[in-house]
Design an enzyme around this catalytic site. Structure first.
Site: not given
Ligand SMILES: NC(=O)C1=CN([C@@H]2O[C@H](COP(=O)(O)OP(=O)(O)OC[C@H]3O[C@@H](n4cnc5c(N)ncnc54)[C@H](OP(=O)(O)O)[C@@H]3O)[C@@H](O)[C@H]2O)C=CC1
Ligand SMILES: CCCCCCCCCCCCCCCC(=O)[C@@H](N)CO
Length: 335
Positions: A189, A175, A193
Site C-alpha cells: 500500500y 495519498s 501511495k
C-alpha cells in the site's frame, strides 16, 4: 567599551525577517486561489467515504460535480444522498480506473474538468511475506495506474479549459500518511501511495505553465465504509498500534481539509496535527507555494528530524517487544 553580548540576540529576529523575505521571493509555484463555485469537479471513488464527503461539500459550494466508481448501485445512492442534502444533481460514471479506455470514455462524456480529484483507492494491509502478489498488483493497479489513466485522459481538455477561461485548475491525488512514512503491514500500500508523490512532483513542473496546480492529500486513518469493512479487523495488530500514532479522523473533516488545500493551490495537504508535523519532517524537495510554511520547514528541520527519530525508536521497540512475546507464545504452544 565594546559591543554588549546582548546585541547578538538581536541577530535572531533580523535573520528571521531576512529569511521570511527571501522565502517570500523564492517560494514556488507562486500562490494561487482556485475557485470551485460554478466549476466542474470530477471525483473518483466519489460514491463512498472521503470521496463522497468531498462530493457533498463541493456540491454545497456550488460546483458542478461528477463522480466515478465501479458499482452503479452505490453511485446512484450517492447521487440521491447529495441531491437530498444539497439539491444538486451529481453526474455519475461507472468505470474501473484500471481500464484506461473506460476511464477515457467517462472523462470525455463528463466534459472538461476544472478540478480532478483522483481519490479511488484500495487498501489491504498485510506483511509482505504473507501477501499474495495478486493483492500487491491490485493495489498498485488501482491506486497508481488508475491515477495515471485519469490524468492522461483529463489533461488535454483541462489545459484547453484553463487557456479559455484564464482560471487556474487543479489535479489532486489522494495519498495517505502511509504514503509519507512506511509502516509495518503497508509494504504494498505504501509503495502505491509513495509513488503518487513522484508523479505529483514531476507533473507539477510539467503543468505549471498551463496554470494547473497539483495537490497531494495525506489523510490519517479515516472513518469510512472502506476502513470499517475490512481494514480494522484485518490489519496486523502492529499496524494498528503504529498507525495509532496519528489521530483518526472523520471523512467530513478530511474532505474539508482537502477542499481548503485544493482551493489554496497547496502542493502538500496534511489533514490533522500529526499530519502537519509529518509534512514538515518529510518536505524534501517538494514544491512549496506558502512562504510561511517554507519558513517553518527551514526553521523546524532539525527539531522535527529528532522527533521523527524518537517515533522510529518507539516503533522499533514496539515491534521488538511484540516479536519476543510472540515467539515465547509459539514455544509454549509447541511443548
Ligand atoms: N479510510 C482511510 O483510513 C484512509 C483512506 N485513504 C485513501 O483515501 C481514498 C478513499 O478512501 P475511503 O474513502 O476510505 O475508501 P472507500 O473504500 O470508502 O471508498 C473507495 C471508493 O473508491 C472506489 N473505487 C475502488 N476501486 C475502484 C476502481 N478500481 N475503479 C473505480 N473506483 C474504485 C469505490 O467504489 P467502487 O468499489 O464501487 O468502485 C469507492 O467509491 C483511498 O485512496 C484511500 O487509500 C488515505 C488515508 C486513510
Ligand atoms: C515527525 C513527527 C511524526 C508524527 C507521527 C507519525 C505518525 C505516523 C502514522 C502513520 C499512519 C498511517 C495511516 C494510514 C492510513 C491509511 O491509509 C489506511 N487507513 C488505509 O486507508
Amino acid at each position: 567599551m565594546g559591543i554588549s553580548p546582548y546585541y547578538v540576540l538581536l541577530l535572531i529576529p533580523i535573520l528571521a525577517v531576512f529569511l521570511l523575505v527571501l522565502l517570500y521571493l523564492i517560494a514556488r509555484p507562486r500562490p494561487s486561489r482556485i475557485p470551485i463555485k460554478g466549476r466542474h469537479v470530477f471525483i473518483t471513488g466519489g460514491s463512498s467515504g472521503i470521496g463522497l464527503a468531498i462530493a457533498h461539500q463541493a456540491a454545497a459550494e456550488g460546483a458542478r460535480v461528477s463522480i466515478l466508481a465501479r458499482n452503479p448501485k452505490r453511485l446512484e445512492e450517492a447521487r440521491e444522498a447529495v441531491r437530498l442534502a444539497t439539491g444538486v444533481e451529481v453526474n455519475v460514471f461507472s468505470a474501473d480506473v484500471r481500464d484506461a479506455k473506460a476511464v477515457s470514455r467517462a472523462v470525455e462524456e463528463a466534459g472538461p474538468i476544472d478540478v480532478l480529484v483522483c481519490n479511488q483507492g484500495v487498501f489491504m494491509p498485510l506483511e509482505l511475506e504473507k501477501q499474495e502478489l495478486e493483492e500487491v498488483k491490485f493495489m498498485v493497479d488501482v491506486n497508481l495506474m488508475g491515477t495515471f489513466h485519469l490524468i492522461k485522459a483529463a489533461l488535454p481538455t483541462m489545459k484547453r479549459r484553463t487557456r479559455e477561461t484564464g482560471l487556474p485548475a487543479s489535479i489532486a491525488l489522494m495519498s495517505s500518511q502511509a504514503g509519507q512514512v512506511g509502516i509495518y503491514g503497508y509494504a504494498a500500500y505504501s509503495a502505491s501511495k509513495f509513488a503518487l508523490r513522484g508523479l505529483s512532483e514531476a507533473l507539477q513542473h510539467e503543468v505549471i505553465a498551463d496554470n494547473i496546480y497539483v495537490s497531494l492529500i495525506f489523510p490519517p486513518d479515516t472513518e469510512t465504509p472502506g476502513f470499517a469493512e475490512g481494514e480494522q479487523e484485518r490489519r496486523p495488530e502492529l499496524t494498528n498500534i503504529i498507525a495509532g500514532s496519528s489521530k483518526g479522523m472523520k471523512a467530513d473533516d478530511v474532505a474539508k481539509a482537502s477542499l481548503n488545500g485544493i482551493k489554496s493551490g497547496r502542493f502538500i495537504i496534511p489533514c490533522n496535527f500529526e499530519g502537519t508535523m509529518i509534512a514538515i519532517a518529510t518536505c524534501g524537495l517538494s514544491p512549496q507555494s506558502s512562504f510561511i510554511t517554507a519558513f517553518i520547514e527551514v526553521a523546524g528541520a532539525s527539531f522535527l528530524r529528532l522527533t521523527a527519530l524518537f517515533f522510529q525508536w518507539n516503533w522499533f521497540c514496539t515491534i521488538e517487544k511484540w516479536q519476543t512475546k510472540n515467539s515465547a507464545k509459539l514455544k509454549e504452544n509447541t511443548y
